[in-house]
Design an enzyme around this catalytic site. Structure first.
Site, PDB file in Angstrom:
ATOM      1  N   ASP A  47       0.914  -1.112   0.105  1.00 17.45           N
ATOM      2  CA  ASP A  47       0.017   0.139  -0.071  1.00 17.45           C
ATOM      3  C   ASP A  47       0.875   1.376  -0.228  1.00 17.45           C
ATOM      4  O   ASP A  47       1.955   1.243   0.672  1.00 17.45           O
ATOM      5  CB  ASP A  47      -1.032   0.065   1.324  1.00 17.45           C
ATOM      6  CG  ASP A  47      -1.940   1.025   1.400  1.00 17.45           C
ATOM      7  OD1 ASP A  47      -1.971   1.824   0.352  1.00 17.45           O
ATOM      8  OD2 ASP A  47      -2.422   1.174   2.409  1.00 17.45           O
TER       9      ASP A  47
ATOM     10  N   ASP B 124      -6.341  -7.563  -0.821  1.00 20.23           N
ATOM     11  CA  ASP B 124      -6.416  -7.194   0.842  1.00 20.23           C
ATOM     12  C   ASP B 124      -7.863  -6.750   0.745  1.00 20.23           C
ATOM     13  O   ASP B 124      -8.599  -6.242  -0.110  1.00 20.23           O
ATOM     14  CB  ASP B 124      -5.155  -6.198   0.940  1.00 20.23           C
ATOM     15  CG  ASP B 124      -5.101  -6.256   2.732  1.00 20.23           C
ATOM     16  OD1 ASP B 124      -5.908  -6.997   3.123  1.00 20.23           O
ATOM     17  OD2 ASP B 124      -4.082  -5.631   3.017  1.00 20.23           O
TER      18      ASP B 124
ATOM     19  N   ASP C  84      -2.215  -8.140  11.462  1.00 21.55           N
ATOM     20  CA  ASP C  84      -0.984  -7.811  11.175  1.00 21.55           C
ATOM     21  C   ASP C  84       0.005  -8.078  12.418  1.00 21.55           C
ATOM     22  O   ASP C  84      -0.501  -7.640  13.477  1.00 21.55           O
ATOM     23  CB  ASP C  84      -0.944  -6.303  10.880  1.00 21.55           C
ATOM     24  CG  ASP C  84      -1.739  -6.085   9.467  1.00 21.55           C
ATOM     25  OD1 ASP C  84      -2.069  -6.957   8.949  1.00 21.55           O
ATOM     26  OD2 ASP C  84      -1.488  -5.144   8.902  1.00 21.55           O
TER      27      ASP C  84
END
Ligand code: 9PG
Length: 447
Positions: free
Chosen positions: A181, A287, A346
């Site tokens: 990202d 994602d 994460d």
């Protein structure tokens, strides 16, 4: 909720809850423990099943819940047979010594009298679920370097070049260099790059010149309200132009979802992915996939999960035999559609999650759910426990590296390579030199 079972349990009974998507807490609890729940509405939508909101006075699994009654009578697995269209929620509530199990739809109840713990029983169940969901082979994962866990959204082309060159100079065992990202102008406008990047094609060429493969991240079903896509095609959003659904909040914004059943929207998405593929990208980390499976009005009147799987299949077709890693994805409906899957929240430089919410990024959150879903590795796909981060500033780096060693199938590195000290470089080299595919066997004592 329909009652489906009721059983006496001992004080040592345990319950395994399977959460909805990659980031949803999934673990085994003592029967008198309180399960992890979202600490706020923002986390609930983004990281749990948006359509449900159980409290912590009962256990709740999405499509899968297991009970060890503690009396040696066998482990009960309550599970959906086929997750392609509907995934019932399953709850278990303790009344004195009696555990009452209920579900919102049809589920199987299996009594597993085989050896071992809940994890062993889940592994046996997963073999059958994988076979009936069309998993035919487990494709070995490439080792990757990913830009996210050092640069986050500030990544620049110069950062990419620095790391490509360092990986090459040190001859690290990294097959794929993956841009995460931060390269795009807005979620939705995936082919227009921010002013920190000259060209995505140029980066892929630079990676290829080192003999490695190029990888890229995108959130194909998320749309920023301030993107060109939302301005030009509001009818492509789930919920429609006038009342698009709220698909979560992140990057300081409310988010919209792209309608995977809208022919023009999907034609455009296929164009985005095939363009990236043509530029040389052949590893895709897709994602925030939960957005494609949320309730809401769509162009075609099919179930949200049918919309989800048709969207993923179109992506798969657009990228040929590229390696496909899912993330933020509803787990059971994704079996049979991916090469690898993120099975936990994460990791992060920080050890504990913000607000104590185990869906939020942290070493603790990633370890708990990564362990809880270890049984899926080598059965549903290759598990991605998330990337190694082992630069000296990561306090719990030794503990995190052990987790990756024990539970990792997809092995990734996400440090700025130049920041690694001797130990960090050595463990990165060691762990990235293999990509285990064999099914995880819980009894081998991975605590
Ligand atoms: C890019 C990142 C990385 C990462 C993904 C995903 O709950 N949350 O606040 C939350 C934040 C970030 C996030 C997931 C959840 O990260 O897992 O590897 O690609 O997106 O934005």
């Amino acid at each position: 909720m329909e009652p489906i079972d009721s059983l006496d349990v001992t004080e040592t009974a345990q319950v395994f809850e399977h959460g909805w998507q990659s980031w949803s807490p999934s673990t085994t609890y003592g029967v008198s423990d309180r399960p992890w729940r979202p600490v706020n509405e923002r986390n609930r939508i983004l990281c749990y099943r948006p359509e449900t909101s159980p409290d912590d006075t009962l256990f709740w699994g999405e499509g899968l819940l297991a009970v060890d009654p503690g009396d040696g009578s066998g482990i009960r697995i309550y599970a959906v047979k086929d997750a392609a269209e509907e995934v019932p929620s399953i709850q278990a509530e303790l009344h004195g010594k009696r555990l009452v199990v209920s579900a919102t739809g049809p589920v199987d109840c299996i009594v597993d009298t085989g050896r071992g713990t809940i994890d062993n029983a889940l592994a046996r169940w997963a073999d059958g679920f994988a076979a009936s969901s069309g998993v035919t082979c487990i494709r070995k994962a490439p080792s990757i370097w990913c830009s996210w866990y050092h640069y986050f959204t500030d990544v620049t082309e110069a950062d990419m070049i620095e790391n490509i060159d360092e990986i090459n100079r040190l001859d690290l065992p990294i097959d794929v260099i993956q841009l995460d990202d931060g390269y795009q102008t807005a979620h939705g406008d995936w082919l227009s790059t921010s002013d920190r990047f000259r060209s995505l094609e140029g980066i892929a060429d630079r990676i290829a010149a080192t003999g490695r493969r190029a990888g890229i991240w995108l959130a194909p079903f998320l749309v920023f309200p301030d993107s060109k896509l939302a301005a030009n095609h509001p009818d492509w959003l789930v919920g429609g132009a006038t009342s698009p659904i709220h698909a979560g909040h992140n990057w300081d914004r409310d988010l919209y979802a792209l309608d995977a059943t809208h022919p023009a929207a999907m034609e455009w998405l296929v164009e985005v992915l095939s363009t990236m593929h043509k530029w040389g990208y052949d590893f895709f980390k897709i994602d925030f996939l939960y957005a494609a499976a949320m309730d809401g009005a769509r162009y075609e009147d099919i179930s949200p999960l049918a919309a989800y799987s048709s969207g993923i299949r179109m992506i798969r077709n657009a990228v040929g035999d590229s390696y496909l890693l899912g993330c933020g994805a509803p787990i059971l409906p994704s079996v049979g559609l991916f090469d690898a899957m993120r099975v936990s929240p994460d990791t992060e430089p920080q050890y504990l999650p913000n607000g104590g919410d185990r869906s939020q990024p942290s070493v603790t959150s990633a370890m708990m759910t990564g362990r809880g879903r270890a049984f899926q590795h080598g059965r549903f796909w290759v598990n991605d426990p998330d990337d190694l981060i082992v630069r000296p500033s990561i306090e719990s780096r030794k503990q995190w590296a052990e987790h990756v060693r024990n539970y990792g199938g997809l092995r990734g590195s996400s440090d700025r390579i130049a920041d690694l000290d001797d130990w960090g470089l050595a463990i990165t080299r060691e762990l990235l030199s293999e990509s285990p595919t064999e099914p995880f066997i819980p009894s081998r004592g991975h605590a």
